[in-house]
Design an enzyme around this catalytic site. Sequence first.
Site, PDB file in Angstrom:
ATOM      1  N   CYS A  72       1.565   5.716  -1.897  1.00 33.86           N
ATOM      2  CA  CYS A  72       2.938   5.537  -1.502  1.00 33.86           C
ATOM      3  C   CYS A  72       3.296   6.666  -0.307  1.00 33.86           C
ATOM      4  O   CYS A  72       2.995   7.908  -0.486  1.00 33.86           O
ATOM      5  CB  CYS A  72       3.875   6.081  -2.732  1.00 33.86           C
ATOM      6  N   CYS A 198       9.890   2.279   2.571  1.00 36.54           N
ATOM      7  CA  CYS A 198       8.535   2.277   2.204  1.00 36.54           C
ATOM      8  C   CYS A 198       7.724   2.673   3.196  1.00 36.54           C
ATOM      9  O   CYS A 198       7.498   2.040   4.389  1.00 36.54           O
ATOM     10  CB  CYS A 198       8.299   0.939   1.493  1.00 36.54           C
TER      11      CYS A 198
END
Length: 260
Positions: A72, A198
Amino acid sequence: MLSFIKMEGCGNDYLFLDCRRQTVPDPAELTKKMSDRHFGVGGDGVVFLLPSQKANLRMRIFNADGSEGMMCGNAARCAARLAWDEGWVKKETLTLETESGIRRLREAPGGAVSLEMGKAEAYPLPLDSLGGLPLSGVSVGNPHAVLRVPSVEDFPLDEIARELRQSADCNLEIYAPLSPLSLTARVYERGSGETLACGTGAAAVLFAAAQEGDAPFGEEVEVRMPGGSLTVLCRKDGSCRLTGPAREVFRGVWRGASLL
């Protein structure tokens, strides 16, 4: 009792636990409870910070549904921001071990954090189109499906993401060009649903857009998401750099579990 620190990068929010000297017996179940925005603390997931023999720090990330993620971008940048602010790492360049490999991070102007994300590359998907639109598969240490759409605001992202999940287990991004150096995007993350931003998704969007001629390789491009803007550079060899804000939101104590 379990101490935690909530961090966010463009609204992509995670709960960070310092597990360098202690362990959590069931990280998946703990993540589901803590991430609940009504009965828990609330977040897109939980990040467990661990010692590493290969880097300054190791990161394990669990999505809000308890599934473990490989990488991530925003969580990695928040982990670095926390490590610098706490004095755990005093070097200008920080190395972070993830399930997708070692990543390097540097402080950027204005308190931002830059992350060398590794290479984006084509990712095989079991379908060529979605919602009647051509679909691009991109891997940035984790799998993404990317759609170019006429308008990101009006697109039924949840509905199309559910259609995708019937065939492929990956994140879904939609984007539309704003200018040669600016894109707008939304993201649906597997395990968390639609999120405000994101990091790996922003890189996947730029890689797909550059391949389609909507953005250049080798130049910094702004990727606007609902939670804010990230700056992404995608080189011709596919290697990407992600830069954006990362900050602490608050600290607290979770009373529903203890460290062993």
